[in-house]
Design a protein around this motif. Structure first.
Motif, PDB file in Angstrom:
ATOM      1  N   SER A  85       0.869  -1.183   0.000  1.00 54.01           N
ATOM      2  CA  SER A  85       0.000   0.000   0.000  1.00 54.01           C
ATOM      3  C   SER A  85       0.908   1.236   0.000  1.00 54.01           C
ATOM      4  O   SER A  85       1.983   1.240   0.588  1.00 54.01           O
ATOM      5  N   GLN A  86       0.484   2.235  -0.715  1.00 50.29           N
ATOM      6  CA  GLN A  86       1.297   3.449  -0.848  1.00 50.29           C
ATOM      7  C   GLN A  86       0.422   4.664  -0.604  1.00 50.29           C
ATOM      8  O   GLN A  86      -0.708   4.727  -1.061  1.00 50.29           O
ATOM      9  N   ASN A  87       0.960   5.637   0.113  1.00 50.40           N
ATOM     10  CA  ASN A  87       0.245   6.892   0.315  1.00 50.40           C
ATOM     11  C   ASN A  87       0.407   7.768  -0.901  1.00 50.40           C
ATOM     12  O   ASN A  87       1.528   7.959  -1.386  1.00 50.40           O
ATOM     13  N   VAL A  88      -0.686   8.309  -1.397  1.00 46.41           N
ATOM     14  CA  VAL A  88      -0.613   9.246  -2.522  1.00 46.41           C
ATOM     15  C   VAL A  88      -1.151  10.580  -2.054  1.00 46.41           C
ATOM     16  O   VAL A  88      -2.244  10.662  -1.500  1.00 46.41           O
ATOM     17  N   LEU A  89      -0.367  11.606  -2.280  1.00 50.38           N
ATOM     18  CA  LEU A  89      -0.773  12.950  -1.822  1.00 50.38           C
ATOM     19  C   LEU A  89      -1.909  13.497  -2.680  1.00 50.38           C
ATOM     20  O   LEU A  89      -1.838  13.472  -3.905  1.00 50.38           O
ATOM     21  N   ASP A  90      -2.961  13.961  -2.021  1.00 51.35           N
ATOM     22  CA  ASP A  90      -3.988  14.725  -2.748  1.00 51.35           C
ATOM     23  C   ASP A  90      -3.752  16.215  -2.611  1.00 51.35           C
ATOM     24  O   ASP A  90      -3.842  16.973  -3.572  1.00 51.35           O
ATOM     25  N   THR A  91      -3.478  16.642  -1.351  1.00 50.55           N
ATOM     26  CA  THR A  91      -3.306  18.075  -1.064  1.00 50.55           C
ATOM     27  C   THR A  91      -2.057  18.257  -0.238  1.00 50.55           C
ATOM     28  O   THR A  91      -1.828  17.495   0.701  1.00 50.55           O
ATOM     29  N   PHE A  92      -1.211  19.192  -0.598  1.00 57.19           N
ATOM     30  CA  PHE A  92      -0.118  19.610   0.273  1.00 57.19           C
ATOM     31  C   PHE A  92      -0.019  21.124   0.123  1.00 57.19           C
ATOM     32  O   PHE A  92       0.541  21.628  -0.841  1.00 57.19           O
ATOM     33  N   ASP A  93      -0.608  21.855   1.067  1.00 60.36           N
ATOM     34  CA  ASP A  93      -0.608  23.320   0.985  1.00 60.36           C
ATOM     35  C   ASP A  93       0.262  23.907   2.071  1.00 60.36           C
ATOM     36  O   ASP A  93       0.193  23.455   3.216  1.00 60.36           O
ATOM     37  N   ILE A  94       1.041  24.881   1.731  1.00 62.78           N
ATOM     38  CA  ILE A  94       1.724  25.670   2.758  1.00 62.78           C
ATOM     39  C   ILE A  94       1.165  27.085   2.663  1.00 62.78           C
ATOM     40  O   ILE A  94       1.191  27.720   1.608  1.00 62.78           O
ATOM     41  N   ASP A  95       0.659  27.575   3.788  1.00 59.88           N
ATOM     42  CA  ASP A  95       0.088  28.933   3.820  1.00 59.88           C
ATOM     43  C   ASP A  95       1.188  29.898   4.248  1.00 59.88           C
ATOM     44  O   ASP A  95       1.532  29.990   5.424  1.00 59.88           O
ATOM     45  N   TYR A  96       1.760  30.634   3.262  1.00 58.44           N
ATOM     46  CA  TYR A  96       2.893  31.523   3.587  1.00 58.44           C
ATOM     47  C   TYR A  96       2.487  32.769   4.358  1.00 58.44           C
ATOM     48  O   TYR A  96       3.342  33.506   4.816  1.00 58.44           O
ATOM     49  N   SER A  97       1.169  33.020   4.500  1.00 54.83           N
ATOM     50  CA  SER A  97       0.787  34.136   5.360  1.00 54.83           C
ATOM     51  C   SER A  97       0.948  33.759   6.827  1.00 54.83           C
ATOM     52  O   SER A  97       1.007  34.615   7.684  1.00 54.83           O
ATOM     53  N   LEU A  98       1.019  32.433   7.107  1.00 54.59           N
ATOM     54  CA  LEU A  98       1.208  31.974   8.479  1.00 54.59           C
ATOM     55  C   LEU A  98       2.642  31.514   8.727  1.00 54.59           C
ATOM     56  O   LEU A  98       3.133  31.609   9.850  1.00 54.59           O
ATOM     57  N   CYS A  99       3.288  31.010   7.689  1.00 55.48           N
ATOM     58  CA  CYS A  99       4.620  30.422   7.855  1.00 55.48           C
ATOM     59  C   CYS A  99       5.572  31.422   8.475  1.00 55.48           C
ATOM     60  O   CYS A  99       5.599  32.585   8.068  1.00 55.48           O
ATOM     61  N   MET A 100       6.383  30.939   9.470  1.00 51.68           N
ATOM     62  CA  MET A 100       7.335  31.883  10.062  1.00 51.68           C
ATOM     63  C   MET A 100       8.774  31.539   9.696  1.00 51.68           C
ATOM     64  O   MET A 100       9.697  32.044  10.294  1.00 51.68           O
ATOM     65  N   TYR A 101       8.941  30.669   8.712  1.00 55.48           N
ATOM     66  CA  TYR A 101      10.273  30.416   8.139  1.00 55.48           C
ATOM     67  C   TYR A 101      11.251  29.907   9.197  1.00 55.48           C
ATOM     68  O   TYR A 101      12.412  30.252   9.203  1.00 55.48           O
ATOM     69  N   CYS A 102      10.758  29.034  10.073  1.00 56.26           N
ATOM     70  CA  CYS A 102      11.600  28.542  11.164  1.00 56.26           C
ATOM     71  C   CYS A 102      12.379  27.300  10.787  1.00 56.26           C
ATOM     72  O   CYS A 102      13.222  26.864  11.548  1.00 56.26           O
ATOM     73  N   SER A 103      12.064  26.646   9.648  1.00 55.63           N
ATOM     74  CA  SER A 103      12.788  25.460   9.154  1.00 55.63           C
ATOM     75  C   SER A 103      12.442  24.166   9.871  1.00 55.63           C
ATOM     76  O   SER A 103      13.048  23.153   9.581  1.00 55.63           O
ATOM     77  N   ILE A 104      11.535  24.175  10.825  1.00 54.57           N
ATOM     78  CA  ILE A 104      11.290  22.938  11.601  1.00 54.57           C
ATOM     79  C   ILE A 104      10.769  21.840  10.686  1.00 54.57           C
ATOM     80  O   ILE A 104      11.185  20.668  10.788  1.00 54.57           O
TER      81      ILE A 104
END
Lengths: 171, 322, 165
Positions: A85-104
């Motif tokens: 069984s394999q996971n297939v991505l449907d959605t991968f969103d990054i909201d850059y209005s929230l992102c604080m660029y911390c690299s975690i």
């Protein structure tokens, strides 16, 4: 005279020296800035590596990553074998209005699916457009630079040393 | 040429100088101040290093709405920019530019009392900022107006005394006459007068380091706080026209006006070069020095400049009589 | 009526009119500013009478310094410009007395100088004024300097008597 008015003349001297030197202004829109290596501009997603383990979404302090996936079965390749069984991505969103660029998220990803890119010019007129979807994040991958070279005289990384040791052994 | 045409031509020329040279000085201030602060100043307006920045500013100011605050004294508030600006235009009428290719002096009108006329015109300009401060109906403008009154009154005396010293040395009050009588050694004997005149002139114009009335960290913009649009542009033009008048006066009185090689033909060019050099000094003083406190401003005028100016007059009297 | 006389009458009318406005307006700052117009018109009259030096000194000293001092004093007493000046009940007495003084002075001056003609055209210059001051009128000049010195010393004494030094 040198005791009185010395400060006045010194002020004039300093400003005149500055006048004759070249100014330090960077002429940004005409000249692209000289960014240091490993500059954090935007996060790029290498979709092929992602297994939707959700570590990045869980660890993000700003909760800016949205992941949705579904399982697909890959039939067995050998006789009597187990279906994978394999996971297939449907959605991968990054909201850059929230992102604080911390690299975690990038540090925590076990599969090296997330990378830093130094691109910074992605300002939008509408805040909704600041949420980058999977395709856009894949596009950023083409701007990810090669890893920075090691400093001269530095020890090679443990992974590289282990790989080379294994290669030698198998010869 | 007939008298009327001559008069009209002179007026038009003076008006042209009044509109163009302050803008040149303003652009020089933008660029020189910027490079002294390790930056570049306006670069975009007009393409080549932002030469059209002040023209763009003019267009911007023209299309702005001129607001009069409700608490303001309407007529006083609205007349203040004109009262601040017009005297400098009038003062330019009497300041000579120098010989123009052997055709005689370029000047609006050579007055026998040219020096007094210019000083009187400059002292009327004081009232403009004062009216602005009083008529704005705003506490900060009021305080700024009080500072303006004290400062400009204090500094008129050293300015007039220093100018009187040069008039005494030349034996005439006519600006053309003073420039013609100038001798190179006056640079040494009139040096205290030159310094006093320049410093007092800077304070009359409320230029940094004497801009306590307009101290923007303390008083927003002092008497100019409530002004916007074209009225504010008039005040700013008055400031740069004042720098032009001060530089021109300093040049004609203390630096010999059009003295230099080939002054018969390009004397006017020498005057312009010297005027721009003095204007550069004005800009340099702005960048190099912090603002003087109000009590420092007053004590500088009364305790330093007035005694030095009086000493200069004494020295000149001795030299003239001997 | 020559052009000079017409312009002189205009300036004189301006001076009298703005003086009346300076007296009757009930806002002190406006009063000071009408005074500026009055003094400027008087300077214009001086120019028309060929006394150029006096005219520019009038502008420099009166308009440039005295009116600024008046306005400064106004500001220090913290008057809001919208508050009207105090009106005393003696207005009409003062008006009558002022009128009597004006008529009296005017009659004296007119009867004294009536019919005089101004000769020549170089008498208002700095040179001629300087000659007159330092040759014919030296003694009044020196006495005036003494009066000014006394006023200055008196002002310093009065202003220092408040602070014990």
């Amino acid at each position: 005279m040198s005791m009185f008015g010395k400060g006045l003349l010194q002020g004039l001297k300093v400003t005149f020296k500055n006048l004759t030197r070249r100014s330090v202004t960077a002429h940004y829109p005409d000249v692209q800035p000289d960014l240091p290596p490993r500059s954090r501009g935007v996060i790029a997603l290498q979709e092929e590596n992602c297994t939707s383990c959700m570590l990045c979404a869980r660890e993000c302090p700003s909760w800016c990553i949205t992941i949705d996936s579904h399982k697909e079965t890959i039939p067995a390749t050998t006789e009597g074998g187990r279906d994978r069984s394999q996971n297939v991505l449907d959605t991968f969103d990054i909201d850059y209005s929230l992102c604080m660029y911390c690299s975690i998220c990038i540090e925590v990803c076990p599969f090296d699916a997330l990378h830093w890119s130094p691109e910074f010019a992605y300002a939008e007129g509408d805040i909704v457009d600041l949420t980058h979807d999977m395709n856009r994040l894949r596009e950023w991958m083409w701007t990810v630079p090669a890893p920075q070279a090691l400093d001269p005289g530095a020890e090679p990384s443990k992974e590289l040393a282990a790989y080379e040791a294994a290669a030698e052994e198998s010869e | 040429m007939p008298d009327v045409v001559d008069v009209v031509l002179r007026c038009v020329l003076v008006l042209a100088v009044f509109m163009v040279l302050p803008l040149v000085i303003g652009q020089m201030e933008h660029k020189a101040m910027a490079h002294m602060q390790s930056r570049v100043g306006p670069m975009a307006a007009g393409g080549f290093h932002g030469w059209a920045q002040l023209l763009a500013d003019g267009v911007k100011f023209v299309q702005k709405e001129s607001i009069t605050p409700v608490a303001a004294d309407r007529r006083v508030f609205e007349l203040a920019p004109a009262v601040a600006l017009a005297p400098y235009l009038v003062a330019l009428l009497a300041i000579p530019l120098g010989p123009f290719f052997g055709q005689g002096n370029l000047i609006g009108q050579d007055l026998d009392l040219g020096l007094f006329f210019v000083l009187a015109a400059m002292s009327v300009g004081v009232l403009g900022t004062l009216m602005g401060g009083l008529g704005s109906g705003n506490k900060y403008s009021y305080i700024g107006g009080m500072r303006v009154a004290a400062q400009l009154m204090s500094y008129e005396l050293p300015m007039v005394l220093a100018a009187a010293s040069v008039a005494m040395a030349a034996g005439t009050l006519s600006l053309v006459g003073i420039a013609q009588q100038w001798e190179p050694w006056w640079l040494i004997t009139q040096l205290p007068g030159l310094i006093v005149f320049f410093v007092a002139g800077l304070a009359e114009l409320q230029r940094p380091p004497f801009d306590a009335p307009l101290a923007d960290a303390e008083l927003v913009m002092g008497p100019l706080t409530e002004y916007g649009g074209m009225r504010f542009a008039m005040f700013l033009l008055a400031e740069y026209a004042g720098i032009l008048v001060l530089s021109a006066l300093t040049t004609v009185l203390f630096l010999g006006g059009w003295a230099g090689p080939f002054s018969d033909h390009i004397g006017w060019l020498w005057t312009l070069v010297k005027v721009m050099a003095v204007a550069f000094l004005v800009i340099w003083a702005r960048v190099a020095y912090p603002r003087l406190r109000e009590d420092q401003v007053n004590s500088l005028a009364w305790k330093v400049l007035v005694p030095v100016a009086l000493a200069q007059i004494t020295l000149t009297t001795v030299l003239v009589v001997a | 009526m020559s052009a000079t006389e017409i312009v002189f009458l205009l300036f004189a009318a301006l001076a009298v009119g703005s003086a009346l406005l300076a007296m009757t307006t009930n806002q002190l700052v406006h009063s000071a500013l009408w005074l500026v117009v009055t003094l400027g018109a008087v300077a214009g009259c001086f120019v028309l009478m060929t006394a150029e030096f006096v005219a520019w000194v009038q502008v420099l000293v009166y308009v440039g310094s005295v009116v600024v001092l008046v306005i400064f004093a106004l500001m220090l007493t913290r008057q809001q410009s919208t508050i009207s000046a105090e009106v005393t009940g003696n207005r009409w007495t003062a008006a009558v007395l002022g009128l009597v003084a004006a008529v009296g002075l005017g009659a004296t001056v007119i009867s004294g100088f009536h019919g005089e003609r101004i000769e020549g055209h170089r008498i208002g210059t700095a040179r001629s004024l300087g000659d007159a001051l330092f040759n014919d009128w030296v003694l009044p000049f020196e006495i005036l300097s003494g009066v000014l010195l006394a006023a200055l010393v008196g002002a310093i004494v009065i202003s220092r008597s408040g602070t014990e030094r």
